[in-house]
Scaffold this active site. Structure first.
Site, PDB file in Angstrom:
ATOM      1  N   GLU A 199     -12.150 -50.551 -33.935  1.00  0.00           N
ATOM      2  CA  GLU A 199     -11.602 -51.019 -35.227  1.00  0.00           C
ATOM      3  C   GLU A 199     -11.516 -52.536 -35.295  1.00  0.00           C
ATOM      4  OE1 GLU A 199      -8.372 -48.952 -37.082  1.00  0.00           O
ATOM      5  OE2 GLU A 199      -9.108 -47.002 -36.433  1.00  0.00           O
TER       6      GLU A 199
HETATM    7  C1  LIG Z   1     -14.767 -44.529 -28.339  1.00  0.00           C
HETATM    8  C2  LIG Z   1     -15.189 -45.230 -29.588  1.00  0.00           C
HETATM    9  C3  LIG Z   1     -14.873 -44.695 -30.831  1.00  0.00           C
HETATM   10  C4  LIG Z   1     -15.313 -45.322 -32.000  1.00  0.00           C
HETATM   11  N1  LIG Z   1     -15.052 -44.741 -33.227  1.00  0.00           N
HETATM   12  C5  LIG Z   1     -15.606 -45.281 -34.342  1.00  0.00           C
HETATM   13  C6  LIG Z   1     -15.486 -44.609 -35.606  1.00  0.00           C
HETATM   14  O1  LIG Z   1     -14.835 -43.564 -35.728  1.00  0.00           O
HETATM   15  N2  LIG Z   1     -16.121 -45.151 -36.679  1.00  0.00           N
HETATM   16  C7  LIG Z   1     -16.844 -46.313 -36.616  1.00  0.00           C
HETATM   17  O2  LIG Z   1     -17.392 -46.728 -37.614  1.00  0.00           O
HETATM   18  N3  LIG Z   1     -16.954 -46.979 -35.427  1.00  0.00           N
HETATM   19  C8  LIG Z   1     -16.364 -46.489 -34.306  1.00  0.00           C
HETATM   20  N4  LIG Z   1     -16.489 -47.144 -33.101  1.00  0.00           N
HETATM   21  C9  LIG Z   1     -17.226 -48.395 -33.050  1.00  0.00           C
HETATM   22  C10 LIG Z   1     -16.355 -49.618 -32.803  1.00  0.00           C
HETATM   23  O3  LIG Z   1     -15.653 -49.940 -33.957  1.00  0.00           O
HETATM   24  C11 LIG Z   1     -17.294 -50.735 -32.323  1.00  0.00           C
HETATM   25  O4  LIG Z   1     -17.641 -50.403 -30.984  1.00  0.00           O
HETATM   26  C12 LIG Z   1     -16.679 -52.105 -32.399  1.00  0.00           C
HETATM   27  O5  LIG Z   1     -16.549 -52.512 -33.737  1.00  0.00           O
HETATM   28  C13 LIG Z   1     -17.505 -53.159 -31.636  1.00  0.00           C
HETATM   29  O6  LIG Z   1     -18.839 -53.110 -31.990  1.00  0.00           O
HETATM   30  P1  LIG Z   1     -19.969 -53.017 -30.838  1.00  0.00           P
HETATM   31  O7  LIG Z   1     -19.567 -51.935 -29.916  1.00  0.00           O
HETATM   32  O8  LIG Z   1     -21.283 -52.937 -31.488  1.00  0.00           O
HETATM   33  O9  LIG Z   1     -19.826 -54.369 -30.039  1.00  0.00           O
HETATM   34  P2  LIG Z   1     -20.570 -55.755 -30.336  1.00  0.00           P
HETATM   35  O10 LIG Z   1     -20.509 -56.061 -31.788  1.00  0.00           O
HETATM   36  O11 LIG Z   1     -21.870 -55.768 -29.663  1.00  0.00           O
HETATM   37  O12 LIG Z   1     -19.584 -56.768 -29.603  1.00  0.00           O
HETATM   38  C14 LIG Z   1     -19.442 -56.762 -28.167  1.00  0.00           C
HETATM   39  C15 LIG Z   1     -18.416 -57.791 -27.780  1.00  0.00           C
HETATM   40  O13 LIG Z   1     -18.884 -59.093 -28.148  1.00  0.00           O
HETATM   41  C16 LIG Z   1     -17.824 -59.923 -28.507  1.00  0.00           C
HETATM   42  N5  LIG Z   1     -18.047 -60.414 -29.868  1.00  0.00           N
HETATM   43  C17 LIG Z   1     -18.733 -59.847 -30.878  1.00  0.00           C
HETATM   44  N6  LIG Z   1     -18.713 -60.613 -31.977  1.00  0.00           N
HETATM   45  C18 LIG Z   1     -17.991 -61.707 -31.668  1.00  0.00           C
HETATM   46  C19 LIG Z   1     -17.570 -62.865 -32.380  1.00  0.00           C
HETATM   47  N7  LIG Z   1     -17.872 -63.051 -33.660  1.00  0.00           N
HETATM   48  N8  LIG Z   1     -16.818 -63.767 -31.737  1.00  0.00           N
HETATM   49  C20 LIG Z   1     -16.476 -63.606 -30.449  1.00  0.00           C
HETATM   50  N9  LIG Z   1     -16.820 -62.522 -29.726  1.00  0.00           N
HETATM   51  C21 LIG Z   1     -17.566 -61.588 -30.321  1.00  0.00           C
HETATM   52  C22 LIG Z   1     -16.552 -59.066 -28.411  1.00  0.00           C
HETATM   53  O14 LIG Z   1     -15.934 -59.291 -27.161  1.00  0.00           O
HETATM   54  C23 LIG Z   1     -17.070 -57.652 -28.471  1.00  0.00           C
HETATM   55  O15 LIG Z   1     -16.217 -56.737 -27.778  1.00  0.00           O
HETATM   56  C24 LIG Z   1     -16.040 -46.535 -31.920  1.00  0.00           C
HETATM   57  C25 LIG Z   1     -16.331 -47.091 -30.678  1.00  0.00           C
HETATM   58  C26 LIG Z   1     -15.933 -46.453 -29.516  1.00  0.00           C
HETATM   59  C27 LIG Z   1     -16.298 -47.064 -28.185  1.00  0.00           C
END
Ligand SMILES: Cc1cc2nc3c(=O)[nH]c(=O)nc-3n(C[C@H](O)[C@H](O)[C@H](O)COP(=O)(O)OP(=O)(O)OC[C@H]3O[C@@H](n4cnc5c(N)ncnc54)[C@H](O)[C@@H]3O)c2cc1C
Length: 597
Positions: free
Chosen positions: A413
């Site tokens: 989130e």
């Molecule tokens: C168990 C689980 C349940 C989930 N449930 C849902 C759901 O029900 N519905 C849904 O839509 N999504 C869901 N998600 C998705 C979740 O919201 C995303 O994983 C989250 O938004 C991060 O996106 P990403 O994993 O692509 O990480 P990325 O966008 O690749 O980011 C990786 C890391 O990079 C860093 N980062 C990224 N951007 C920036 C920035 N601008 N500045 C500084 N640091 C940055 C942060 O440390 C981040 O943790 C779920 C994820 C998991 C693991």
């Protein structure tokens, strides 16, 4: 305009559209950045109305009885599944539709009451609380908030009982933290009767068990070659819906079904559009406001469990002929968990009340709540884990599960880094615009500009001179209140100085942003704590109760929070930022660990 500028313009435009649709009253957090204490948002401490308290107590009693008898968090973790009997039980008690209006079969609970229920579940099982959040806090939220009467009538009755389940599908491979970068396409059919959806979603909680999914996809903007995100109600029985992976194996919250699915030429009737076409990002962010409040509630519940476990062990385990609780380094951990749990509950309650009171624009506060509670919970679990020593590492105790379960909170989130930067940038926008007014007028004087710049200058100056009043009612809290007021002025001064010193490049200076955001989060947390203590003292007085609640942990929180704020602000001028950036650059450009060592 180069590519970076173009991207920046696009981001600013998106943010403007999402956040500043029209004139808005100054909220609490935005007020902090202007040097104000918007007291009517946070004081007096909100209480659940008596009429609803009875209904809430009854629900909590029923829920506790059910959870004690039928919920086995360790088994849920082992089996990586929440049994249908648990889902049915939660549905029977009303948990799966607590905030839905009674006319659609819900309980019509406020967000504050809903948070108390989620806290109770969060106390016991993170898988179950995330499942409930995915279904009720975000899964069916767009329907509750933006659905038409016909849509609600059609879908809600089965969803609020748990007979059917909901999910919220925003994330894709290219749209994680960059949520606006949704690639799933929704093309309108020629006769306008439906949209044709194509694309993939991943990491979606409940995807494989949901009967209704709120799916974000891009629709064309009429009269242009652009597209914008729109929210759709999709059901898995629609031809072309393909479940790619029903349960992706994962670290924690193993009971939840986190899945991947594809939509291939799925025809979604136009009656299934949720909210205005092209306003899906606004829908998504509003939905997440609700999700982040219940996130805070679940973390509060888990922190209280940490405290109970820590006390139990510290009072019984003996080493060096003493109980662990007799050692100061153990006491320190227990006191900190107690202080944080008190603050997490206060912040959740105050933020939930913003929603219940129909206040506008509390996006900053929900982001603060999410970052603050998830970071504090991680610390709490780490502390209690340490108190248990080796025994924490074995699977017969719940601690290793709690540690695994809690790790998602800082990512899901909205990753905390993204929200931290968001808090600083959106917060600084108000004073930043005033400085821009002043700067533009100095560069290009005009009569109209002069009067605006004069007003902006006066505003900035008075905020740096005046200490805002923090109106507590209890005499014994006046010193803390004065200190908070002084820190708000200090914070405002630091924000102004950062804006003047760095100007536009501050948009990319995340190390500076982080300190500003952290200070603002602690200011908000300390405010909620002060408001809660004040409310409790006044309540005790009014009710003639002889025993006043023990506020030693709350008092500790205020002291530690004030100290942290001073530290964050001092770090703005005394830091190693240049060395941090240089070391990271060296690693990132060399591409090897050896070259950096
Ligand atoms: C168990 C689980 C349940 C989930 N449930 C849902 C759901 O029900 N519905 C849904 O839509 N999504 C869901 N998600 C998705 C979740 O919201 C995303 O994983 C989250 O938004 C991060 O996106 P990403 O994993 O692509 O990480 P990325 O966008 O690749 O980011 C990786 C890391 O990079 C860093 N980062 C990224 N951007 C920036 C920035 N601008 N500045 C500084 N640091 C940055 C942060 O440390 C981040 O943790 C779920 C994820 C998991 C693991």
């Amino acid at each position: 305009m180069n590519k970076l500028d173009e991207q920046r313009q696009k981001e600013i435009q998106q943010a403007e559209e999402l956040l500043f649709a029209g004139p808005q009253a100054l909220g609490f957090a935005k007020g902090l950045f202007q040097g104000h204490f918007v007291s009517d948002w946070v004081m007096p401490y909100p209480r659940i109305p008596e009429a609803q308290q009875g209904e809430l107590d009854q629900t909590l009693t029923e829920l506790r009885k059910f959870l004690n008898a039928d919920l086995d968090p360790a088994e849920i973790d082992r089996q990586a599944d929440i049994p249908r009997s648990v889902i049915d039980g939660l549905g029977r008690i009303g948990v799966l539709g607590l905030t839905a209006p009674k006319e659609y079969g819900g309980h019509g609970f406020s967000q504050m009451a809903n948070c108390k229920v989620l806290e109770e579940i969060g106390r016991r099982c993170a898988s179950t609380s995330v499942f409930v959040n995915a279904h009720h806090s975000i899964g069916i939220r767009a329907l509750l908030l933006f659905g038409t009467h016909e849509q609600k009538q059609k879908w809600l009755p089965k969803l609020v009982t748990g007979e059917q389940l909901g999910a919220f599908a925003l994330t894709e491979r290219e749209a994680g933290s960059d949520a606006a970068n949704v690639q799933m396409q929704a093309r309108p059919s020629e006769d306008g009767s439906h949209f044709i959806l194509n694309g993939e979603k991943r990491y979606i909680t409940n995807a494989a068990i949901a009967h209704e999914l709120t799916v974000m996809a891009r629709t064309p903007v009429p009269g242009s070659d652009k597209t914008a995100v729109t929210a759709f109600l999709v059901t898995p029985d629609m031809p072309g819906f393909e479940m790619l992976e029903a349960r992706m194996p994962k670290t924690g919250i193993k009971g939840t079904a986190t899945g991947r699915f594809a939509l291939r030429d799925v025809k979604v009737p136009k009656e299934n559009v949720l909210g205005p076409i092209g306003k899906g990002l606004k829908v998504a962010l509003t939905v997440l406001d609700f999700g982040r409040t219940t996130f805070g509630a679940c973390c509060t519940g888990a922190a209280k469990t940490c405290l109970e476990l820590a006390i139990a062990h510290a009072n019984t385990r003996r080493q060096f002929n003493k109980t662990l609780g007799e050692f100061e380094l153990v006491k320190k951990k227990i006191a900190r968990i107690a202080a944080d749990a008190y603050a997490m509950e206060a912040m959740t309650t105050v933020t939930a009340a913003f929603i219940d009171r129909g206040l506008e624009d509390y996006m900053l506060e929900t982001a603060m709540l999410k970052v603050f509670t998830t970071e504090r919970l991680w610390e709490c679990i780490n502390d209690v884990f340490q108190i248990y020593g080796g025994s924490a590492y074995f699977t017969d105790l719940p601690l290793e599960r709690m540690l695994r379960d809690a790790r998602i909170n800082q990512i899901g989130e909205g990753a905390n880094e993204v929200l931290t930067s968001f808090i600083a940038l959106v917060g600084m926008r108000g004073p930043g615009m005033e400085f821009k007014e002043i700067y533009d007028t100095m560069m290009k004087p005009s009569r109209d500009g002069m009067s605006k710049a004069w007003a902006a200058g006066k505003n900035r100056l008075s905020a740096t001179v005046l200490v805002p009043d923090v109106p507590v009612q209890s005499e014994q809290l006046r010193a803390h209140a004065r200190q908070l007021g002084r820190l708000i002025r200090h914070f405002n001064f630091a924000v102004n100085r950062a804006l003047i010193t760095y100007r536009e490049p501050i948009l990319d200076m995340q190390l500076v942003q982080e300190r500003i955001a952290n200070a603002s989060m602690d200011l908000f947390a300390a405010t909620c704590v002060l408001s809660r203590i004040d409310g409790e003292i006044q309540f005790t007085k009014r009710n003639g109760n002889a025993v006043s609640p023990d506020h030693s942990a709350a008092d500790l929180f205020l002291r530690q929070s004030f100290r942290r704020i001073r530290g964050f602000l001092a770090g703005l001028t005394d830091n190693d930022d240049k060395a941090v950036i240089a070391a990271a650059k060296s690693c990132l450009t060399s591409g090897t660990a050896e070259a950096a060592a």
